[in-house]
Design an enzyme around this catalytic site. Structure first.
Site, PDB file in Angstrom:
ATOM      1  N   SER A 134      -1.432  10.038   5.866  1.00 31.33           N
ATOM      2  CA  SER A 134      -2.869   9.972   6.154  1.00 31.33           C
ATOM      3  C   SER A 134      -3.539  11.327   5.979  1.00 31.33           C
ATOM      4  O   SER A 134      -3.498  11.894   4.904  1.00 31.33           O
ATOM      5  CB  SER A 134      -3.090   9.422   7.563  1.00 31.33           C
ATOM      6  OG  SER A 134      -2.613   8.110   7.659  1.00 31.33           O
ATOM      7  N   ASP A 180      -5.115   8.470   2.012  1.00 25.68           N
ATOM      8  CA  ASP A 180      -4.708   7.078   1.771  1.00 25.68           C
ATOM      9  C   ASP A 180      -5.880   6.100   1.830  1.00 25.68           C
ATOM     10  O   ASP A 180      -5.690   4.893   1.750  1.00 25.68           O
ATOM     11  CB  ASP A 180      -3.586   6.651   2.724  1.00 25.68           C
ATOM     12  CG  ASP A 180      -4.044   6.563   4.177  1.00 25.68           C
ATOM     13  OD1 ASP A 180      -4.904   7.368   4.580  1.00 25.68           O
ATOM     14  OD2 ASP A 180      -3.538   5.693   4.905  1.00 25.68           O
ATOM     15  N   ASP A 231      -9.883  10.057   3.152  1.00 22.99           N
ATOM     16  CA  ASP A 231      -8.644  10.787   3.415  1.00 22.99           C
ATOM     17  C   ASP A 231      -7.631  10.414   2.333  1.00 22.99           C
ATOM     18  O   ASP A 231      -7.920   9.583   1.464  1.00 22.99           O
ATOM     19  CB  ASP A 231      -8.141  10.490   4.830  1.00 22.99           C
ATOM     20  CG  ASP A 231      -7.798   9.028   5.061  1.00 22.99           C
ATOM     21  OD1 ASP A 231      -8.277   8.165   4.283  1.00 22.99           O
ATOM     22  OD2 ASP A 231      -7.051   8.723   6.002  1.00 22.99           O
ATOM     23  N   ASP A 259      -8.149   4.959   4.036  1.00 21.70           N
ATOM     24  CA  ASP A 259      -8.505   3.984   5.069  1.00 21.70           C
ATOM     25  C   ASP A 259      -9.598   4.521   5.987  1.00 21.70           C
ATOM     26  O   ASP A 259     -10.097   3.805   6.849  1.00 21.70           O
ATOM     27  CB  ASP A 259      -7.280   3.525   5.876  1.00 21.70           C
ATOM     28  CG  ASP A 259      -6.560   4.658   6.591  1.00 21.70           C
ATOM     29  OD1 ASP A 259      -6.981   5.821   6.468  1.00 21.70           O
ATOM     30  OD2 ASP A 259      -5.554   4.379   7.267  1.00 21.70           O
TER      31      ASP A 259
END
Length: 461
Positions: free
Chosen positions: A106, A253, A251, A255
């Site tokens: 993340s 990833d 970010d 999400d």
């Protein structure tokens, strides 16, 4: 070196001795434990797991270890390559797979990586399931497949485009309205998989012009990858200089979604969910959910639309459970995480962008003007460091008793709701500290509330 094992997965810094960092030994051990858990969920002749990753430098190495281990467990691997977390979640459902693993740490810096674990619904494991995986890993009670029963690897590289198609197909995403608005949009994808997903998404949505910042998915993060204001000065300057209508930052990833106004100021990560929820509720009235540490503005907006707001414990899996329980039409977390059940039960910045642009286009206002429509709250995040001898649970009980005449929640730590502010105290599971989240009508008030809460706790020690 750091290695953190939790019910949501395993994360750590690459290198070091086994058990001290995210070493190859730890990756194999934890993947094996997850394989055991997958097989326990149902009796089948063959199992399949979807594997996706962000653009971290360590990604190819960790991917090879994870894929090979799953094969060794006799599990077939569907490798979708560079993919966002929500894309991987969607792929699990589309493939009717038995689970999924996302290789991403993340918002953590580039030396970190992690295994995020999904069930057959493409959702994160429950606390009980995660604890079971940890138990199996600790005991190393694995049983690998014979040579004739080894798993296979299938490569599929079309899931980003399939994800985008699903976003476009959502009833409340209005491509024509976005196209008509003629938006100029700036994006910062921190050199990870946002660079794979956001440019084609915005093109498909009919955005007139896209200003791309750090969209090369090479894992070389140009700044701290957590989308906080202090890390976003470069895109703010770009927006002002080039006259963009809005900026989107994700970010590694993808999400979490942070939004930047046309004047370079922050829309406020807490307000990503608020704005999207305002739009959703205006079209499909219903309930909302966020976690206890998220802004009160969502509750205010929900009530304005005649819905009911509920708060869950911190953590996406807890938000999703509460959303299902209350039939929420929209929910998420104050860190820019939008969960829209009409798409899937996972935080999804692609969905967030499409819904926000639709909302902005239909409003016909500047981004900063839209932000001013929502209640003005400000948050302060602090922590009280304690000695290891302090019984934190007992301390929080004393705080709870002290404020018994206020509205108090003990779902996750202790949250005290006052008339025009709130404070949330959460015990750390890894170090002797209490995290203190507070929100009020100004930064000064929020900070003052946190400081007074620290004084109360210190008086009980």
């Amino acid at each position: 070196m750091t290695l953190i094992k939790s019910i949501s997965g395993i994360r750590g810094t690459i290198g070091g001795k086994p058990g001290e960092g995210l070493s190859p030994v730890d990756v194999v051990r934890f993947t094996s434990a997850y394989g055991v858990w997958v097989k326990k969920q149902s009796k089948k002749d063959k199992y399949r797991v979807v594997l996706g990753r962000d653009a971290r430098i360590s990604g190819p190495m960790v991917k090879n270890l994870v894929a090979g281990t799953l094969q060794g467990m006799g599990i077939d691997v569907i490798h979708i390559g560079l993919a966002t977390t929500p894309t991987t979640e969607i792929a699990v459902v589309k493939e009717e797979a038995d689970g999924g693993i996302i290789l991403t740490a993340s918002h953590n810096p580039k030396q970190w990586n992690a295994l995020k674990l999904l069930n057959h619904k493409g959702e994160f494991l429950t606390a009980d399931d995660g604890a079971e995986v940890l138990t199996v890993a600790e005991a190393e009670s694995f049983n690998y497949a014979d040579v004739d029963e080894l798993g296979t690897i299938t490569e599929k590289d079309d899931y980003t485009s399939r994800h985008i198609d699903e976003v476009l197909a959502l009833d409340l995403v209005d491509v024509e309205a976005i196209k008509k608005a003629g938006f100029k949009v700036a994006i910062d994808c921190v050199n990870s998989v946002g660079g794979v997903a956001l440019p084609p998404l915005l093109k498909a949505l009919g955005v007139k012009e896209v200003l791309e910042l750090y969209c090369e998915p090479n894992g070389q993060f140009p700044h701290n990858p957590e989308p906080l204001p202090e890390h976003l000065t470069e895109i703010s300057e770009l927006i002002r200089k080039e006259g963009a209508d809005v900026g989107f930052v994700v970010d590694p990833d993808v999400d979490r979604l942070a939004i930047i106004n046309e004047d370079g100021s922050m829309f406020g990560e807490e307000y990503t969910l608020v704005a999207v929820s305002d739009y959703i509720l205006s079209k499909t009235p219903g309930n909302t959910v966020s976690n206890l540490s998220s802004t009160r503005a969502l509750s205010d907006v929900t009530k304005q639309h005649g819905g009911e707001y509920n708060a869950s414990a911190v953590g996406e899996v807890n938000v999703v459970a509460k959303m299902k329980e209350t039939g929420a039409v929209i929910g998420g977390e104050g860190n820019g995480g939008v969960i829209y059940p009409a798409s899937h039960f996972g935080r999804d910045a692609l969905v967030g962008i499409a819904l926000f642009l639709t909302h902005l286009a239909k409003k016909g206002k500047k981004t900063s003007e839209l932000r001013k429509e929502y209640p003005a709250y400000f948050m302060s995040k602090n922590k009280l460091e304690l000695t290891p001898e302090v019984d934190v649970d007992a301390l929080l009980l004393k705080v709870q008793e002290h404020y018994k005449d206020e509205q108090v929640s003990t779902v996750d730590g202790v949250k005290i709701d006052f008339a025009d502010s709130w404070v949330h105290l959460r015990k750390s599971n890894t170090e002797p500290i209490v995290r203190i989240y507070s929100e009020a009508g100004s930064v000064e008030q929020a900070r003052s509330l946190a400081e007074s809460m620290m004084d109360v706790m210190k008086s009980f020690i």
